[in-house]
Design a protein around this motif. Structure first.
Motif, PDB file in Angstrom:
ATOM      1  N   GLY A   1      74.137   5.590  68.081  1.00 27.63           N
ATOM      2  CA  GLY A   1      74.761   5.717  66.763  1.00 27.63           C
ATOM      3  C   GLY A   1      76.095   6.440  66.822  1.00 27.63           C
ATOM      4  N   PHE A   2      76.169   7.479  67.651  1.00 26.55           N
ATOM      5  CA  PHE A   2      77.424   8.228  67.805  1.00 26.55           C
ATOM      6  C   PHE A   2      78.515   7.338  68.391  1.00 26.55           C
ATOM      7  CE2 PHE A   2      80.513  10.897  69.862  1.00 26.55           C
ATOM      8  CZ  PHE A   2      80.626  12.005  69.037  1.00 26.55           C
ATOM      9  N   LEU A   3      78.190   6.609  69.450  1.00 28.50           N
ATOM     10  CA  LEU A   3      79.183   5.753  70.096  1.00 28.50           C
ATOM     11  C   LEU A   3      79.621   4.607  69.179  1.00 28.50           C
ATOM     12  CD1 LEU A   3      77.684   5.520  73.709  1.00 28.50           C
ATOM     13  CD2 LEU A   3      79.661   6.862  72.957  1.00 28.50           C
ATOM     14  N   ALA A   4      78.637   4.030  68.442  1.00 29.87           N
ATOM     15  CA  ALA A   4      78.977   2.925  67.543  1.00 29.87           C
ATOM     16  C   ALA A   4      79.812   3.400  66.369  1.00 29.87           C
ATOM     17  CB  ALA A   4      77.697   2.252  67.042  1.00 29.87           C
TER      18      ALA A   4
ATOM     19  N   VAL B   1      73.759  -0.575  61.598  1.00 22.79           N
ATOM     20  CA  VAL B   1      72.933  -1.705  62.025  1.00 22.79           C
ATOM     21  C   VAL B   1      72.679  -1.648  63.530  1.00 22.79           C
ATOM     22  CG1 VAL B   1      72.873  -4.209  62.293  1.00 22.79           C
ATOM     23  CG2 VAL B   1      73.647  -3.208  60.138  1.00 22.79           C
ATOM     24  N   ILE B   2      73.736  -1.416  64.298  1.00 20.08           N
ATOM     25  CA  ILE B   2      73.591  -1.348  65.761  1.00 20.08           C
ATOM     26  C   ILE B   2      72.647  -0.221  66.150  1.00 20.08           C
ATOM     27  CG2 ILE B   2      74.803  -0.880  67.934  1.00 20.08           C
ATOM     28  CD1 ILE B   2      77.260  -2.236  66.732  1.00 20.08           C
ATOM     29  N   ALA B   3      72.816   0.949  65.539  1.00 18.89           N
ATOM     30  CA  ALA B   3      71.996   2.113  65.900  1.00 18.89           C
ATOM     31  C   ALA B   3      70.531   1.899  65.558  1.00 18.89           C
ATOM     32  CB  ALA B   3      72.529   3.354  65.186  1.00 18.89           C
ATOM     33  N   VAL B   4      70.238   1.367  64.375  1.00 20.27           N
ATOM     34  CA  VAL B   4      68.841   1.177  63.948  1.00 20.27           C
ATOM     35  C   VAL B   4      68.134   0.171  64.846  1.00 20.27           C
ATOM     36  CG1 VAL B   4      67.382   0.207  62.140  1.00 20.27           C
ATOM     37  CG2 VAL B   4      69.134   1.852  61.546  1.00 20.27           C
TER      38      VAL B   4
ATOM     39  N   GLY C   1      70.367   5.941  64.066  1.00 21.04           N
ATOM     40  CA  GLY C   1      69.815   5.845  65.415  1.00 21.04           C
ATOM     41  C   GLY C   1      68.599   6.723  65.602  1.00 21.04           C
ATOM     42  N   LEU C   2      68.632   7.938  65.043  1.00 16.89           N
ATOM     43  CA  LEU C   2      67.472   8.826  65.113  1.00 16.89           C
ATOM     44  C   LEU C   2      66.247   8.189  64.453  1.00 16.89           C
ATOM     45  CD1 LEU C   2      68.995  12.343  64.315  1.00 16.89           C
ATOM     46  CD2 LEU C   2      67.838  11.675  66.420  1.00 16.89           C
ATOM     47  N   ILE C   3      66.450   7.661  63.260  1.00 18.75           N
ATOM     48  CA  ILE C   3      65.342   7.042  62.522  1.00 18.75           C
ATOM     49  C   ILE C   3      64.799   5.832  63.284  1.00 18.75           C
ATOM     50  CG2 ILE C   3      64.706   5.840  60.398  1.00 18.75           C
ATOM     51  CD1 ILE C   3      66.785   7.591  58.953  1.00 18.75           C
ATOM     52  N   GLY C   4      65.712   4.982  63.763  1.00 18.98           N
ATOM     53  CA  GLY C   4      65.285   3.808  64.519  1.00 18.98           C
ATOM     54  C   GLY C   4      64.547   4.185  65.788  1.00 18.98           C
ATOM     55  N   GLY C   5      65.028   5.222  66.484  1.00 15.83           N
ATOM     56  CA  GLY C   5      64.379   5.659  67.716  1.00 15.83           C
ATOM     57  C   GLY C   5      62.973   6.187  67.482  1.00 15.83           C
ATOM     58  N   ILE C   6      62.803   6.998  66.438  1.00 16.08           N
ATOM     59  CA  ILE C   6      61.474   7.551  66.128  1.00 16.08           C
ATOM     60  C   ILE C   6      60.501   6.425  65.765  1.00 16.08           C
ATOM     61  CG2 ILE C   6      60.186   8.978  64.506  1.00 16.08           C
ATOM     62  CD1 ILE C   6      62.696  10.756  64.303  1.00 16.08           C
ATOM     63  N   ASN C   7      60.925   5.528  64.873  1.00 14.75           N
ATOM     64  CA  ASN C   7      60.055   4.419  64.476  1.00 14.75           C
ATOM     65  C   ASN C   7      59.726   3.520  65.655  1.00 14.75           C
ATOM     66  OD1 ASN C   7      59.957   5.213  61.781  1.00 14.75           O
ATOM     67  ND2 ASN C   7      61.755   4.032  61.209  1.00 14.75           N
ATOM     68  N   GLY C   8      60.725   3.271  66.507  1.00 12.83           N
ATOM     69  CA  GLY C   8      60.493   2.432  67.679  1.00 12.83           C
ATOM     70  C   GLY C   8      59.505   3.062  68.640  1.00 12.83           C
ATOM     71  N   ALA C   9      59.622   4.375  68.849  1.00 13.13           N
ATOM     72  CA  ALA C   9      58.699   5.071  69.758  1.00 13.13           C
ATOM     73  C   ALA C   9      57.266   4.983  69.254  1.00 13.13           C
ATOM     74  CB  ALA C   9      59.125   6.529  69.914  1.00 13.13           C
ATOM     75  N   ILE C  10      57.078   5.238  67.958  1.00 16.09           N
ATOM     76  CA  ILE C  10      55.728   5.165  67.379  1.00 16.09           C
ATOM     77  C   ILE C  10      55.182   3.740  67.484  1.00 16.09           C
ATOM     78  CG2 ILE C  10      54.410   5.398  65.241  1.00 16.09           C
ATOM     79  CD1 ILE C  10      56.392   7.623  64.443  1.00 16.09           C
TER      80      ILE C  10
ATOM     81  N   ILE D   1      80.211   8.158  62.260  1.00 17.19           N
ATOM     82  CA  ILE D   1      79.435   8.849  63.296  1.00 17.19           C
ATOM     83  C   ILE D   1      78.163   9.446  62.694  1.00 17.19           C
ATOM     84  CG2 ILE D   1      79.392  10.875  64.809  1.00 17.19           C
ATOM     85  CD1 ILE D   1      82.330  10.351  65.415  1.00 17.19           C
ATOM     86  N   LEU D   2      78.305  10.099  61.535  1.00 14.96           N
ATOM     87  CA  LEU D   2      77.147  10.713  60.886  1.00 14.96           C
ATOM     88  C   LEU D   2      76.097   9.671  60.506  1.00 14.96           C
ATOM     89  CD1 LEU D   2      78.928  13.304  58.558  1.00 14.96           C
ATOM     90  CD2 LEU D   2      77.567  13.795  60.600  1.00 14.96           C
ATOM     91  N   MET D   3      76.534   8.598  59.871  1.00 14.69           N
ATOM     92  CA  MET D   3      75.594   7.580  59.417  1.00 14.69           C
ATOM     93  C   MET D   3      74.964   6.850  60.600  1.00 14.69           C
ATOM     94  SD  MET D   3      75.575   8.001  56.222  1.00 14.69           S
ATOM     95  CE  MET D   3      74.590   6.592  55.745  1.00 14.69           C
ATOM     96  N   GLY D   4      75.777   6.562  61.615  1.00 16.80           N
ATOM     97  CA  GLY D   4      75.246   5.886  62.798  1.00 16.80           C
ATOM     98  C   GLY D   4      74.245   6.747  63.538  1.00 16.80           C
TER      99      GLY D   4
END
Length: 294
Positions: free
Chosen positions: A76-79, A41-44, A95-104, A88-91
């Motif tokens: 995501g890694f830190l959370a 949740v935090i990462a997304v 985070g990657l998915i949230g970052g890409i969607n946020g950038a777009i 760590i893997l799921m976070g």
């Protein structure tokens, strides 16, 4: 707008930082499933907000997406770190998915009304991170408790109706300027309306200056002939407001990228160092023109 972006970035930094601090402080009590879900949740939500802010500020696609992906991954890694390798893997993935969607999302927001829509996103961020902090406090402290059954579903539905009504009000008013609604730019693009071809030839001039006019159909002229090695000055007149896609200009082949066009006149210069045909366009490449280097 710059002040609001700074305030939004400060909220995101504090909320995310404090949430991760609580995770590390209570890592023995938040392992396994709770830790995994909280890190996701935090990462997304952080990746989404951080990417949106960067997209609005930068406007340069490659840089924005790259930084947003790295930001989401690190958060995501830190959370996830306090709860173990699976967290760590799921976070990190979240985070990657949230970052890409946020950038777009941020790259598109800059063409409409970034203040209003970023404010809505920030409101969701505060609510979600607030619930994360409350959950951590309740799950790790015997002195706190919360019963979700006490929250009336009717109150939640009423809150949703209020939010939808507010959004529809802003949509239908002049508060939010929508390109397709206010200056018909996107509607004209969708119906394949193309400006008539107009050409200017400055190959015989020693200090060429081209006057380029922006309008709802694109650019006039939209074909420019220039001489290789001779510096060219562009005088771009833009009568449209900043909500238009045409308020951004670029000639990628000559290192002119995502240049904001203020309402009025903007002057640019470039040196065509190679022969051939090259494209100039708006920021979303919906309207284009051609530079012919001889």
């Amino acid at each position: 707008m710059n002040l609001f972006l700074m305030i939004s970035a400060a909220f995101v930094s504090f909320g995310t930082g404090y949430s991760i601090y609580l995770l590390y402080r209570n890592k023995n009590k938040l392992n396994n499933t709770p830790g995994i879900l909280i890190s996701m949740v935090i990462a997304v939500i952080t990746g989404l907000l951080a990417g949106s802010i960067m997209g609005i500020i930068s406007g340069e696609t490659f840089l924005t997406v790259g930084i947003s992906m790295i930001t989401g991954f690190v958060v995501g890694f830190l959370a996830g770190h306090p709860a173990g390798i699976l967290s760590i893997l799921m976070g990190s993935i979240s985070g990657l998915i949230g970052g890409i969607n946020g950038a777009i999302l941020g790259l598109f927001l800059q063409y409409i009304n970034p203040t209003i829509l970023l404010g809505i996103l920030l409101g969701f961020y505060i609510v979600i991170i607030g619930f994360v902090i409350i959950y951590i406090q309740v799950a790790t402290n015997n002195h706190f408790s919360i019963n979700t059954e006490e929250l009336s579903p009717f109150a939640i539905i009423a809150g949703g109706i209020v939010l939808v009504s507010l959004f529809l009000f802003m949509y239908s008013s002049d508060i939010v300027k929508i390109p397709g609604k206010n200056d018909t730019t996107q509607a004209q693009a969708a119906s394949s309306q193309v400006a008539a071809a107009t050409e200017v030839n400055v190959t015989g001039e020693s200090s060429p200056r081209v006057k380029l006019l922006v309008n709802n159909n694109g650019y006039t002229p939209n074909v420019i002939r220039v001489k290789k090695g001779v510096p060219v000055k562009l005088e771009i007149t833009n009568p449209l407001d900043s909500s238009s896609c045409l308020s951004t200009f670029m000639i990628p082949d000559f290192n002119i990228n995502q240049i904001p066009l203020k309402t009025g006149i903007t002057e640019l210069s470039f040196t065509p160092d190679k022969t051939g045909e090259y494209t100039f366009s708006c920021g979303m490449k919906m309207f284009t023109g051609k530079i012919i280097v001889e």
